[in-house]
Design a protein around this motif. Structure first.
Motif, mmCIF file in Angstrom:
data_model
loop_
_atom_site.group_PDB
_atom_site.id
_atom_site.type_symbol
_atom_site.label_atom_id
_atom_site.label_comp_id
_atom_site.label_asym_id
_atom_site.label_seq_id
_atom_site.Cartn_x
_atom_site.Cartn_y
_atom_site.Cartn_z
ATOM 1 N N ILE A 156 -8.295 5.720 13.204
ATOM 2 C CA ILE A 156 -7.347 6.741 12.151
ATOM 3 C C ILE A 156 -8.564 7.753 11.616
ATOM 4 O O ILE A 156 -9.495 7.253 11.137
ATOM 5 N N ARG A 157 -8.334 8.995 11.753
ATOM 6 C CA ARG A 157 -9.181 10.199 11.388
ATOM 7 C C ARG A 157 -8.663 10.061 9.682
ATOM 8 O O ARG A 157 -7.638 9.594 9.296
ATOM 9 N N PRO A 158 -9.602 10.357 8.746
ATOM 10 C CA PRO A 158 -9.495 10.164 7.429
ATOM 11 C C PRO A 158 -8.178 11.088 6.994
ATOM 12 O O PRO A 158 -7.982 12.215 7.456
ATOM 13 N N ALA A 159 -7.359 10.454 6.234
ATOM 14 C CA ALA A 159 -5.924 10.912 5.904
ATOM 15 C C ALA A 159 -5.832 10.509 4.327
ATOM 16 O O ALA A 159 -5.975 9.332 4.022
ATOM 17 N N ILE A 160 -4.984 11.348 3.717
ATOM 18 C CA ILE A 160 -4.528 11.170 2.311
ATOM 19 C C ILE A 160 -3.276 10.533 2.504
ATOM 20 O O ILE A 160 -2.325 11.457 3.049
ATOM 21 N N VAL A 161 -2.595 9.823 1.668
ATOM 22 C CA VAL A 161 -1.598 9.018 1.863
ATOM 23 C C VAL A 161 -1.319 8.426 0.349
ATOM 24 O O VAL A 161 -1.977 8.547 -0.477
ATOM 25 N N HIS A 162 0.038 8.279 0.167
ATOM 26 C CA HIS A 162 0.586 7.390 -0.943
ATOM 27 C C HIS A 162 1.249 6.272 -0.779
ATOM 28 O O HIS A 162 2.052 6.279 0.150
ATOM 29 N N VAL A 163 1.272 5.439 -1.521
ATOM 30 C CA VAL A 163 1.915 4.148 -1.472
ATOM 31 C C VAL A 163 3.532 4.142 -2.035
ATOM 32 O O VAL A 163 3.755 4.568 -3.122
ATOM 33 N N MET A 164 4.161 4.088 -0.978
ATOM 34 C CA MET A 164 5.755 4.246 -1.474
ATOM 35 C C MET A 164 6.061 2.777 -1.986
ATOM 36 O O MET A 164 6.914 2.744 -2.991
ATOM 37 N N SER A 165 5.627 1.671 -1.281
ATOM 38 C CA SER A 165 6.023 0.157 -1.751
ATOM 39 C C SER A 165 5.162 -0.600 -1.193
ATOM 40 O O SER A 165 4.367 -0.361 -0.373
ATOM 41 N N VAL A 166 5.050 -2.042 -1.796
ATOM 42 C CA VAL A 166 4.140 -2.940 -1.416
ATOM 43 C C VAL A 166 5.103 -4.009 -1.232
ATOM 44 O O VAL A 166 5.796 -4.553 -2.049
ATOM 45 N N ASP A 167 5.280 -4.511 0.005
ATOM 46 C CA ASP A 167 6.093 -5.507 0.360
ATOM 47 C C ASP A 167 5.518 -6.882 0.684
ATOM 48 O O ASP A 167 4.423 -6.980 1.191
ATOM 49 N N HIS A 168 6.080 -7.965 0.248
ATOM 50 C CA HIS A 168 5.373 -9.396 0.110
ATOM 51 C C HIS A 168 6.435 -10.356 1.085
ATOM 52 O O HIS A 168 7.480 -9.996 0.927
ATOM 53 N N PHE A 169 5.868 -11.075 1.873
ATOM 54 C CA PHE A 169 6.491 -11.870 2.738
ATOM 55 C C PHE A 169 6.151 -13.461 2.476
ATOM 56 O O PHE A 169 4.803 -13.735 2.659
ATOM 57 N N ASP A 170 6.991 -14.443 2.078
ATOM 58 C CA ASP A 170 6.694 -15.691 1.973
ATOM 59 C C ASP A 170 8.071 -16.350 2.454
ATOM 60 O O ASP A 170 8.955 -16.279 1.874
ATOM 61 N N PRO A 171 7.967 -17.132 3.588
ATOM 62 C CA PRO A 171 6.488 -17.306 4.540
ATOM 63 C C PRO A 171 6.267 -16.025 5.104
ATOM 64 O O PRO A 171 6.804 -14.980 5.162
ATOM 65 N N PRO A 172 5.108 -15.947 5.599
ATOM 66 C CA PRO A 172 4.597 -14.788 6.381
ATOM 67 C C PRO A 172 5.360 -14.247 7.437
ATOM 68 O O PRO A 172 5.933 -14.908 7.926
ATOM 69 N N LEU A 173 5.521 -12.919 7.449
ATOM 70 C CA LEU A 173 6.261 -12.214 8.438
ATOM 71 C C LEU A 173 5.988 -12.540 9.986
ATOM 72 O O LEU A 173 4.635 -12.475 10.133
ATOM 73 N N GLU A 174 6.627 -13.032 10.796
ATOM 74 C CA GLU A 174 6.406 -13.472 12.175
ATOM 75 C C GLU A 174 6.756 -11.858 13.095
ATOM 76 O O GLU A 174 7.840 -11.442 13.046
ATOM 77 N N THR A 175 5.716 -11.695 13.573
ATOM 78 C CA THR A 175 5.594 -10.415 14.307
ATOM 79 C C THR A 175 5.106 -10.542 15.677
ATOM 80 O O THR A 175 5.010 -9.538 16.553
#
Length: 248
Positions: A90-109
């Motif tokens: 990833i080249r340096p990039a400015i971003v902003h956080v739209m949301s922080v999503d939490h998973f319990d139990p951890p997300l199976e991917t």
């Protein structure tokens, strides 16, 4: 992910992200994307319903998804063929956080480690669309990808989520998110600085916390905080706050 702010990430954070370019191999090239054998994640052998093959698809320039992700290749993806060696990062990039999503139990991917939380990031210049079913790019801040994140700005950094405050006009407010304030009187608008901290985590706050909020809001305004965020992100705040910020 390196450089997590104290207390963790939260919506509204403005970050500079990057990931060092790492050697990888092209598994296949399709009509709209190129499959890269991902150099960081591991296959989850205990995944019940997702069988990941170890590849990650990166869009070609002709893809409608070309502007969605942050990972790119050297050489450019359009120049790659199956079996080629390349570098991905990833080249340096400015971003902003739209949301922080939490998973319990951890997300199976289908890959390891399983995600316990995701940051949903928007690019510079991209505003949150309340009508979009899916928006943003997800990054797991705890996985094995060596992504770094530098906090450039946190609006209302001196507050904690769910703080209760009084403004200089005598109105009481709950701080839900930087651009989401709830007045106790059921009205509209935004809080008038300076602010007085009334409750934090359901209790009377310590004197130093009260003093810190008073000092931080002794000059400036909500409009100033918003203007600085807009300057850094090139974006507008979520639609729910556009009415309330119109008074600036």
């Amino acid at each position: 992910m390196i450089g997590e702010p104290p207390g963790g990430f939260r919506p509204g954070d403005v970050l500079r992200i990057s990931c060092p370019f790492t050697d990888a191999v092209v598994s296949a090239v399709h009509l709209y994307d190129v499959a890269i054998r991902w150099p960081w994640w591991q296959i989850d052998p205990e995944s019940d319903f997702i069988q990941w093959n170890g590849d990650v698809a990166l869009p070609l320039g002709s893809s409608l998804d070309d502007d969605r992700g942050f990972f790119t290749t050297i050489p450019d993806a359009d120049a790659l063929a199956a079996g080629d060696r390349c570098r991905v990062g990833i080249r340096p990039a400015i971003v902003h956080v739209m949301s922080v999503d939490h998973f319990d139990p951890p997300l199976e991917t289908g890959r390891l480690p399983r995600s316990r939380r995701n940051l949903v990031l928007l690019r510079h210049g991209e505003s949150e669309d309340p009508d979009a079913e899916y928006q943003g790019y997800c990054i797991d801040p705890d996985d094995d990808q060596p992504i770094t994140a530098e906090l450039l700005f946190r609006p209302y950094a001196f507050l904690c989520l769910d703080d209760e405050l009084a403004d200089s006009a005598g109105r009481a407010w709950r701080f839900i998110a930087p651009w989401n304030w709830t007045p106790f009187d059921g009205g509209t608008g935004t809080p008038a600085w300076p602010l007085t901290l009334l409750h934090r985590e359901g209790a009377e706050p310590a004197d130093d916390s009260i003093g810190a909020v008073t000092a931080a809001t002794s000059t400036g305004s909500h409009a100033d905080e918003l203007a600085h965020w807009e300057h850094l992100t090139g974006a507008s705040p979520p639609a729910r706050s556009r009415v309330s910020s119109a008074s600036r």
